[in-house]
Design an enzyme around this catalytic site. Structure first.
Site, short mmCIF file in Angstrom:
data_model
loop_
_atom_site.label_atom_id
_atom_site.label_comp_id
_atom_site.label_asym_id
_atom_site.label_seq_id
_atom_site.Cartn_x
_atom_site.Cartn_y
_atom_site.Cartn_z
N HIS A 1 0.83 -1.21 0.00
CA HIS A 1 0.00 0.00 0.00
C HIS A 1 0.87 1.26 0.00
CE1 HIS A 1 -3.43 2.38 2.19
NE2 HIS A 1 -3.28 2.75 0.95
N GLU B 1 2.43 1.56 -3.33
CA GLU B 1 1.47 2.10 -4.31
C GLU B 1 1.44 3.63 -4.23
OE1 GLU B 1 -2.69 3.70 -4.04
OE2 GLU B 1 -2.74 1.68 -3.17
N HIS B 2 1.48 4.18 -3.00
CA HIS B 2 1.51 5.64 -2.85
C HIS B 2 2.84 6.23 -3.34
CE1 HIS B 2 -1.99 6.83 -0.11
NE2 HIS B 2 -2.17 5.54 -0.31
N GLU C 1 -4.43 7.16 7.02
CA GLU C 1 -5.50 6.52 6.26
C GLU C 1 -5.92 5.22 6.95
OE1 GLU C 1 -6.41 4.25 2.02
OE2 GLU C 1 -4.47 5.22 2.28
#
Length: 1020
Positions: A96, A99-100, A197
């Site tokens: 994750h 991905e950012h 998040e």
């Protein structure tokens, strides 16, 4: 971050926008032959898929073994997606955070943050990235060929050649930093976009439960960890580990490319080969997920969550599910069968589990994890309840076991199966604008585990095979239930209960983690942290040179909109708008009914009335028969509240409800018969049925707050600014949530039931109605005849009633014609906007912040400037302040059609600091700190929304609802093109300067000491 694959319900919102060409993309693609070599790829398979109007071409890359699927279709909304199998073995959130971080700059595009910058340099219709439990996907779509090439370059470079700078890892992942980075005496805290998040995700009880369910049902391999990142494990991830994960997973040999639409395949292949694949050798990626070892006896587990302040019944906040491990999803037909079986078992009031679990009111609704889940290598099926009492645990377990036994004995009625297959037929015919994206998501999981994606697309083939199996063995489905549920020892029973100290314990654990990190620091590290904090802040504050990125120009935007012809007529005195569209054999019907004569005290009940009116039974049918009939004959029937602000005057609005439904052409009479029965003889006598619907509705509203908190904050901030916004808060804001909680708490709903026929008399009245029909030219006269007959059938409900609010303004439906048909708007010339600051204290660990300002209506000369201003301020100022520096998941400004300029933040660790950022944005514009390039980029961004494709089912809808004709749209378009720098500083000063206009503020968030002590805030 998306965590599960779409169920059958959403997987097929099919079909996109149409474009006619001499030879169609579908036909051209059929000319490829197996074995043909194109730009380093070899064609493996060419398959016509007439169900979905496409040709599938499967290829593989000779040098690296990269897999490629192209879906050629006459749809101008082209899509690209690349996905990698990412199988983490810990919960640090490495896929994750990666991905950012890959989207934060690459070799050819070394500027910071090309992803967010491209949003404003392109006319994309979609741009995002998703981390699932076992793959990471990077999709974009656009209708412009040049744009497609630009975005493809940026995406390829991002995933294959990212910079992965340490500073970007700190910003996007996690870092230790002083609370105030410029003050070395302020305390050290954890910061980071993904860190915040995931704190937000873990305060959402449904997400928390789903995460635990997967981790515990599949404990052997990658599914036992949190791919998005567990907040307390994220700070264990190092920059080196991130880079290593990229090197091992983001390789063409571990990649699957998908393209869709009407652009030529050869160009895509050439660009992908030249810009990326030619630079790699084949590797053997060791990323396959092994099958989970099958348990020889069932397991039981328990987890806790935060209490829900808005739960319909505070004593009933437990969740219990039983989850069963099924077969491998690469067996596409078996997975198709099991997803159908799952729908038959749980969908709608005729299904056995609905009757057994929902109707006895043991819980408020099914748990949101219920149903078939095909997002992991082995599928699973889950059944259970949320909103139940702890004491009912054994009862629920017993009911589940009994229901499975009963299904094995009795099976399913033929009509239930037909209704489900009818639903699939409709999903294949219905055309959505994001068909490419739906397709990419639909095939992702199966293809990820080396299943055949083309097999998945052959839907009618699967349906025929399913019918054949039933014919050969009438007990086909019952045998599946016996095998997968009754005899299956791989079963997990997971319960969840609220813990009053849940958030406290989370905060304590985070504090302990923080202290352990701090204790391990040496003196030099402290200085290093302070310096790095300043360094990151400096980078965030420097103006970025984005000139390395490709961009469309404002001159690439079409100057004139395509015209949408409509015919205006009447049926039995009711105005009807007909719009001929290539709807693929579907008919779409809508009716708007105003509620001007409804007594004020009944207004807050309107959303409840809308949600139950199609679900209580009507005519000769009880609610079960009605539900079956709706499934069998239509694509669904819904009613929803509608508040339409006037385009010229902020104190003028239309209030009402909109009825909407669709059907296959052959079922037109049946669809209108269903509406006639709802108008003429709805049932309002079943208090128990109403209670079930109320509980579900209240639970859904309560669950939605942690997901849509920014919408609730914006709605509340706006309520004192215009009459429209005030009514919006009543219908869909926190007022409505609290009202539904109150209704759900009532022991007897008879008094509510009695109000429904009163509301019905005012709302379902042909006197206050207008209709719209979208259908094919061949079918339009049939449809018109059916509307005429329908209006005749409901004529007895027609009554001229006095409006409750005295000032009604009429707007002609057709400004050109002499006809008398008009929309009746309510005017509130004496409405006094006022300032108000509201704080909702909720059990969250993040905030949702909003400030709204009363500005101008849609047709006002300044409206276009405010739209450009909102986009520019978001991209060039607020994004940096609220997300990059503040650590919120999102934030920005938008100009709404209701004439309000709104600022918002999403999953934000800060509250009042964000309000200062909003003010800072206004000052930034007024000081003229932006360039012509910034304005042009904001224009591109606004136009990509204005020109988003519209499905055939929705064409002409804007005109029907709010009277915005193509001429008005074109004028607005010309104003957008014309916006200058002077306009922007001018409107910022005139509307957004302190004290210029009335503004409202609202925050949803955790306990806040300083706000509670501040008398200017109203704390709820």
């Amino acid at each position: 971050m998306a965590s599960s694959s779409p169920s059958l319900d959403v997987q097929l919102h099919l079909c996109g926008s149409w474009r006619s060409r001499g030879s169609s993309a579908v036909e051209r693609a059929l000319q490829y032959s197996v074995g043909q070599k194109i730009h380093g790829f070899t064609v493996k398979e060419v398959t016509a898929v007439p169900d979905l109007f496409l040709t599938a071409v499967k290829l593989s890359h000779d040098a690296t073994g990269a897999q490629y699927l192209h879906a050629a279709r006459d749809d101008s909304n082209n899509l690209f997606s690349v996905q990698f199998r990412t199988t983490p073995m810990d919960s640090t959130g490495v896929p994750h955070i990666l991905e950012h971080t890959v989207l934060c700059g690459s070799q050819r595009f070394p500027c910071r943050d090309p992803f967010f910058k491209m949003l404003n340099r392109s006319l994309s219709t979609f741009m995002n990235a998703f981390t699932a439990s076992d793959y990471t996907m990077y999709p974009f779509s656009t209708q412009n060929a040049k744009d497609f090439q630009n975005l493809l370059s940026v995406y390829l470079d991002a995933v294959f050649f990212p910079c992965l700078r340490e500073l970007d890892f700190w910003q996007e992942g996690w870092r230790l930093e002083h609370e105030n980075p410029t003050d070395s005496s302020s305390r050290l805290v954890f910061k980071g976009v993904v860190f915040n998040e995931m704190k937000g995700v873990f305060s959402d009880n449904e997400r928390l439960y789903a995460q635990h369910l997967q981790n515990k049902l599949l404990p052997d391999h990658t599914y036992s960890v949190v791919s998005g990142g567990e907040p307390l494990a994220i700070p264990d991830l190092t920059w080196e580990q991130l880079r290593h994960f990229h090197a091992t997973h983001y390789h063409p040999s571990n990649a699957r490319f998908f393209t869709y639409g009407d652009l030529p395949l050869e160009q895509h292949l050439q660009q992908i080969e030249e810009e990326a694949l030619s630079k790699f050798e084949r590797t053997e990626p060791n990323t396959a997920v092994p099958p989970q070892t099958h348990w020889n006896k069932p397991r039981v587990d328990h987890v806790t969550c935060r209490p829900d302040a808005l739960a319909p019944d505070p004593m009933k906040q437990n969740t219990l599910c039983m989850s069963y491990l099924l077969g491998d999803i690469t067996d596409t037909f078996e997975a198709f069968t099991l997803s159908l079986l799952s729908s038959l078992m749980i969908s709608g009031p005729n299904s056995p589990f609905y009757k057994a679990l929902i109707e006895p009111e043991i819980g408020s609704d099914f748990s949101s994890s219920v149903g078939f889940d095909g997002s992991t290598r082995q599928a699973s099926f889950t059944i259970g309840l949320q909103g139940m009492a702890e004491d009912d645990t054994e009862t629920v377990k017993r009911i589940i076991a009994q229901t499975i036994d009963e299904i094995i004995v009795t099976g399913f009625e033929e009509e239930q199966i037909e209704a489900l297959l009818h639903k699939i037929e409709i999903q294949m015919k219905h055309q959505s604008t994001s068909f490419g994206l739906a397709l990419a998501s639909y095939i992702a999981s199966c293809w990820n585990h080396d299943g055949d994606p083309v097999q998945l697309l052959k839907i009618s083939e699967n349906v025929s095979r399913f019918r054949q199996c039933l014919k050969e063995n009438p007990r086909y489905l019952q045998d599946k239930v016996q095998h997968y549920f009754k005899d299956n020892t791989h079963r997990l029973t997971l319960t969840m209960s609220p813990d009053e100290r849940f958030l406290e314990k989370q905060a304590e654990a985070e504090e302990q983690k923080l202290q352990r990190k701090i204790q391990n620091l040496k003196d030099a590290d402290h200085k290093d942290i302070f310096d790095k904090g300043l360094q990151l802040l400096a980078v965030q504050n420097t103006t970025q040179d984005a000139s390395c990125l490709p961009a469309l120009k404002v001159s690439d935007i079409e100057p004139i909109i395509p015209y949408t012809p409509v015919q205006l007529g009447t049926a039995g005195g009711v105005p009807v708008q007909y719009c001929e569209q290539p709807t693929n054999g579907m008919v779409y019907f809508r009716a708007m009914c105003n509620l001007n004569s409804l007594p004020e005290d009944l207004k807050i009940y309107v959303p409840l009335f809308c949600s139950v009116i199609t679900k209580l039974g009507c005519g000769e049918m009880d609610y079960r028969q009605q539900a079956q009939r709706i499934e069998l004959k239509t694509g669904g029937m819904s009613v929803s509240p509608q508040i339409i602000p006037d385009t010229d005057d902020l104190d003028l609005y239309e209030q009402g409800i909109i009825l909407s439904s669709s059907c296959l052409e052959r079922n037109l009479p049946d669809m209108f018969q269903l509406w006639s029965d709802i108008f003429n003889s709805p049932h309002f006598d079943d208090e128990q049925r109403l209670r079930v619907l109320v509980m579900m509705s209240a639970q859904e509203l309560s669950n939605g707050i942690s997901y849509s908190g920014h919408m609730y904050a914006m709605t509340r901030a706006a309520r004192t600014l215009t009459p429209t916004a005030d009514l919006q808060e009543t219908f869909s804001g926190m007022d409505q949530v609290k009202f539904m909680k109150r209704i759900a708490e009532m022991t007897d709903l008879t008094s509510v039931l009695r109000k429904l026929p009163r509301i019905k008399r005012h709302l379902l009245n042909p006197e206050n109605m207008r209709c719209a029909v979208n259908a094919t030219p061949q079918k339009m006269s049939d449809a018109a005849g059916e509307v005429e007959r329908f209006i005749g059938n409901i004529a007895a409900n027609r009554k001229d009633r006095k409006p409750v609010r005295p000032i009604v303004v009429e707007r002609a439906l057709d400004p050109q014609a002499e006809s008398s048909a008009s929309r009746k708007l309510i005017s509130e010339p004496n409405f006094k906007p006022c300032q108000m600051k509201t704080y909702f204290q909720l059990p969250f660990n993040v905030n949702f912040v909003s400030e709204c300002v009363r500005a101008v209506p849609f047709t006002h000369a300044d409206y276009a400037s405010l739209c450009i201003l909102a986009r520019m301020m978001t991209a060039k100022f607020l994004h940096g302040e609220i997300r990059e520096k503040g650590g919120a998941y999102g934030g920005g400004a938008r100009m709404g059609g209701g004439g309000l300029f709104s600022f918002y933040s999403y999953r934000d660790p800060n509250s009042t600091q964000t309000l200062s950022a909003f003010r800072g944005g206004v000052e930034w514009v007024r000081a003229g700190k932006f360039t012509q390039q910034d304005i042009d980029e904001a224009k591109l961004s606004v136009f990509s929304a204005v020109d988003a494709p519209i499905a055939p089912s929705d064409k002409g809808l804007g005109r029907f609802l709010n009277g915005i004709t193509d001429e008005i749209k074109q004028r607005y378009r010309e104003r957008l093109f014309a916006v200058t720098d002077k306009n922007l500083t001018d409107v910022a000063g005139r509307y957004l300067g302190v004290g210029q206009q009335t503004c409202g503020v609202a925050i949803l968030g955790p306990e806040n000491e300083s706000i509670r002590k501040d008398p200017s805030w109203v704390v709820k």
